[in-house]
Design a protein around this motif. Structure first.
Motif, PDB file in Angstrom:
ATOM      1  N   HIS A 136       0.839  -1.204   0.000  1.00  0.00           N
ATOM      2  CA  HIS A 136       0.000   0.000   0.000  1.00  0.00           C
ATOM      3  C   HIS A 136       0.875   1.256   0.000  1.00  0.00           C
ATOM      4  O   HIS A 136       0.664   2.181  -0.783  1.00  0.00           O
ATOM      5  CB  HIS A 136      -0.907  -0.065   1.228  1.00  0.00           C
ATOM      6  CG  HIS A 136      -1.670   1.178   1.534  1.00  0.00           C
ATOM      7  ND1 HIS A 136      -2.679   1.647   0.729  1.00  0.00           N
ATOM      8  CD2 HIS A 136      -1.579   2.048   2.576  1.00  0.00           C
ATOM      9  CE1 HIS A 136      -3.176   2.759   1.261  1.00  0.00           C
ATOM     10  NE2 HIS A 136      -2.527   3.010   2.374  1.00  0.00           N
ATOM     11  N   GLU A 137       1.872   1.263   0.885  1.00  0.00           N
ATOM     12  CA  GLU A 137       2.751   2.429   1.000  1.00  0.00           C
ATOM     13  C   GLU A 137       3.562   2.653  -0.274  1.00  0.00           C
ATOM     14  O   GLU A 137       3.759   3.786  -0.697  1.00  0.00           O
ATOM     15  CB  GLU A 137       3.681   2.282   2.209  1.00  0.00           C
ATOM     16  CG  GLU A 137       2.981   2.416   3.544  1.00  0.00           C
ATOM     17  CD  GLU A 137       2.258   1.148   3.989  1.00  0.00           C
ATOM     18  OE1 GLU A 137       2.486   0.072   3.379  1.00  0.00           O
ATOM     19  OE2 GLU A 137       1.456   1.234   4.927  1.00  0.00           O
ATOM     20  N   CYS A 168       1.339   4.269  -2.822  1.00  0.00           N
ATOM     21  CA  CYS A 168       1.148   5.686  -2.508  1.00  0.00           C
ATOM     22  C   CYS A 168       2.393   6.494  -2.866  1.00  0.00           C
ATOM     23  O   CYS A 168       2.291   7.614  -3.379  1.00  0.00           O
ATOM     24  CB  CYS A 168       0.796   5.870  -1.032  1.00  0.00           C
ATOM     25  SG  CYS A 168      -0.866   5.316  -0.616  1.00  0.00           S
ATOM     26  N   LEU A 228      -1.357   9.502   0.758  1.00  0.00           N
ATOM     27  CA  LEU A 228      -1.737   8.491   1.733  1.00  0.00           C
ATOM     28  C   LEU A 228      -3.062   8.841   2.403  1.00  0.00           C
ATOM     29  O   LEU A 228      -3.943   7.975   2.547  1.00  0.00           O
ATOM     30  CB  LEU A 228      -0.634   8.340   2.782  1.00  0.00           C
ATOM     31  CG  LEU A 228      -0.815   7.243   3.819  1.00  0.00           C
ATOM     32  CD1 LEU A 228      -0.825   5.866   3.161  1.00  0.00           C
ATOM     33  CD2 LEU A 228       0.276   7.320   4.863  1.00  0.00           C
ATOM     34  N   ASP A 232      -6.294   6.527   1.981  1.00  0.00           N
ATOM     35  CA  ASP A 232      -6.825   5.906   3.193  1.00  0.00           C
ATOM     36  C   ASP A 232      -8.275   6.319   3.444  1.00  0.00           C
ATOM     37  O   ASP A 232      -9.104   5.493   3.840  1.00  0.00           O
ATOM     38  CB  ASP A 232      -5.962   6.254   4.406  1.00  0.00           C
ATOM     39  CG  ASP A 232      -4.652   5.466   4.430  1.00  0.00           C
ATOM     40  OD1 ASP A 232      -4.495   4.521   3.624  1.00  0.00           O
ATOM     41  OD2 ASP A 232      -3.789   5.812   5.252  1.00  0.00           O
ATOM     42  N   GLU A 233      -8.589   7.581   3.197  1.00  0.00           N
ATOM     43  CA  GLU A 233      -9.967   8.050   3.356  1.00  0.00           C
ATOM     44  C   GLU A 233     -10.888   7.306   2.388  1.00  0.00           C
ATOM     45  O   GLU A 233     -11.962   6.840   2.761  1.00  0.00           O
ATOM     46  CB  GLU A 233     -10.056   9.552   3.113  1.00  0.00           C
ATOM     47  CG  GLU A 233     -11.463  10.096   3.172  1.00  0.00           C
ATOM     48  CD  GLU A 233     -11.558  11.567   2.805  1.00  0.00           C
ATOM     49  OE1 GLU A 233     -12.507  12.209   3.255  1.00  0.00           O
ATOM     50  OE2 GLU A 233     -10.700  12.060   2.056  1.00  0.00           O
ATOM     51  N   LEU A 264     -10.402   4.374   0.954  1.00  0.00           N
ATOM     52  CA  LEU A 264     -10.524   2.970   1.323  1.00  0.00           C
ATOM     53  C   LEU A 264     -11.434   2.801   2.539  1.00  0.00           C
ATOM     54  O   LEU A 264     -12.214   1.845   2.594  1.00  0.00           O
ATOM     55  CB  LEU A 264      -9.135   2.369   1.602  1.00  0.00           C
ATOM     56  CG  LEU A 264      -8.229   2.253   0.382  1.00  0.00           C
ATOM     57  CD1 LEU A 264      -6.848   1.763   0.800  1.00  0.00           C
ATOM     58  CD2 LEU A 264      -8.818   1.368  -0.679  1.00  0.00           C
ATOM     59  N   ALA A 265     -11.347   3.708   3.497  1.00  0.00           N
ATOM     60  CA  ALA A 265     -12.219   3.639   4.681  1.00  0.00           C
ATOM     61  C   ALA A 265     -13.678   3.820   4.289  1.00  0.00           C
ATOM     62  O   ALA A 265     -14.550   3.080   4.771  1.00  0.00           O
ATOM     63  CB  ALA A 265     -11.803   4.682   5.703  1.00  0.00           C
TER      64      ALA A 265
END
Length: 54
Positions: free
Chosen positions: A20-21, A24, A39, A43-44, A46-47
């Motif tokens: 993932h990192e 990004c 990131l 992340d937002e 995906l959440a």
């Protein structure tokens, strides 16, 4: 830059990146954005996607 472009680039990068990192980081390099910005956007997204599935 539009969030959808970051997400699209992430999806493409994630297919080849080992993590993932790393995906990004690839998007950050491609777009010229800070890693932390990419990131946070990813992340937002995906959440939110995870919440929709729950």
């Amino acid at each position: 830059m539009a969030k959808h472009r970051i997400i699209n680039e992430y999806v493409r990068s994630r297919e080849l990146a080992p993590s993932h990192e790393a995906a990004c980081e690839a998007v950050a390099q491609l777009t010229g954005l800070e890693f932390d910005t990419v990131l946070a956007v990813v992340d937002e997204h995906l959440a939110l996607s995870h919440e929709e599935l729950a």
